[in-house]
Design a protein around this motif. Structure first.
Motif, PDB file in Angstrom:
ATOM      1  N   ASN A  54       0.817  -1.221   0.000  1.00 38.14           N
ATOM      2  CA  ASN A  54       0.000   0.000   0.000  1.00 38.14           C
ATOM      3  C   ASN A  54       0.847   1.267   0.000  1.00 38.14           C
ATOM      4  OD1 ASN A  54       0.886  -0.501   2.627  1.00 38.14           O
ATOM      5  ND2 ASN A  54      -0.925   0.421   3.554  1.00 38.14           N
ATOM      6  N   LEU A  55       2.077   1.193   0.526  1.00 33.25           N
ATOM      7  CA  LEU A  55       3.000   2.326   0.462  1.00 33.25           C
ATOM      8  C   LEU A  55       4.007   2.041  -0.648  1.00 33.25           C
ATOM      9  CD1 LEU A  55       3.582   2.775   4.277  1.00 33.25           C
ATOM     10  CD2 LEU A  55       2.492   4.431   2.791  1.00 33.25           C
ATOM     11  N   ASN A 154      -5.773   3.572   1.894  1.00 31.58           N
ATOM     12  CA  ASN A 154      -4.942   2.829   0.942  1.00 31.58           C
ATOM     13  C   ASN A 154      -4.999   3.440  -0.458  1.00 31.58           C
ATOM     14  OD1 ASN A 154      -3.694   0.621   2.422  1.00 31.58           O
ATOM     15  ND2 ASN A 154      -5.768  -0.057   2.823  1.00 31.58           N
ATOM     16  N   PHE A 157      -2.669   6.411  -0.400  1.00 29.80           N
ATOM     17  CA  PHE A 157      -1.255   6.041  -0.405  1.00 29.80           C
ATOM     18  C   PHE A 157      -0.801   5.596  -1.799  1.00 29.80           C
ATOM     19  CE2 PHE A 157      -1.388   5.028   4.357  1.00 29.80           C
ATOM     20  CZ  PHE A 157      -0.731   6.205   4.689  1.00 29.80           C
ATOM     21  N   GLY A 161       1.791   7.549  -4.482  1.00 30.20           N
ATOM     22  CA  GLY A 161       2.965   6.903  -5.073  1.00 30.20           C
ATOM     23  C   GLY A 161       2.977   7.011  -6.580  1.00 30.20           C
TER      24      GLY A 161
END
Length: 198
Positions: A54-55, A154, A157, A161
């Motif tokens: 998720n990151l 989520n 995140f 990204g």
């Protein structure tokens, strides 16, 4: 008025003829797509510590902007994503074998929308939307947590990204290359969007 409508209709028809002609595969485009798929997978694995979960800031995703110049790259980028996502369950507790389908679908939809866009900066946000929503659903399914807080956290995140990898890094790379490299059009086999508009 009728002439203007006819001209608009002809332009659309001409665009889609050219667009679908770009999707045909020949020896050169197969080779190009094989290289793109391999580069996507290699870059994902090289930065595996930030490519999954998720990151994530999947650096390889900046390559989806190739579709802005030629929709033929949809093949290579989709294939590269499939190969990269084969290892996603091993890389993150959030990912499952479902990621091979969901993650790849997000990349495929992003590539299609990017290839139909006329402004690269706007096009760069499609992966944030598709990956954010689809991967957040996948993470909710895997975790068994369907709360809105979990989903949107989520989604945020993953989208962040994608913005870093594509809308910032990828956008900068392609804008610099388009302005500095004399053979840029040949290098990326550009069929659309040259001269480049932001």
């Amino acid at each position: 008025m009728k002439n203007e409508e006819m001209n608009v209709g002809e332009e659309k028809s001409s665009f889609f003829k050219k667009y679908f002609a770009c999707l045909k595969l020949d020896t050169k485009s197969i080779a190009r797509n094989a290289i793109v798929a391999a580069l996507y997978a290699v870059l994902t694995y090289a930065f595996f510590f930030i490519s999954y979960g998720n990151l994530q800031v999947r650096i390889s995703e900046f390559m989806v902007l190739l579709c802005f110049f030629n929709p033929n790259y949809i093949y290579g980028l989709t294939l590269g994503c499939i190969v990269a996502n084969i290892y996603s369950p091993a890389m993150s507790a959030f990912c499952s074998p479902l990621d091979i389908v969901i993650g790849t679908l997000a990349t495929f939809l992003s590539c299609v929308c990017i290839s139909l866009s006329r402004r690269m900066l706007i096009a760069s946000f499609f992966p944030a939307i598709f990956n954010g929503l689809l991967l957040a659903w996948e993470f909710s399914f895997v975790a068994g947590d369907y709360s809105l807080v979990f989903f949107w956290t989520n989604a945020g995140f993953v989208a962040a990204g994608e913005v870093i990898a594509i809308s910032i890094l990828g956008y900068a790379i392609f804008m610099i290359m388009a302005r500095k490299l004399k053979n840029f059009q040949t290098l990326v086999d550009a069929k659309f969007n040259l001269p480049l508009k932001w």
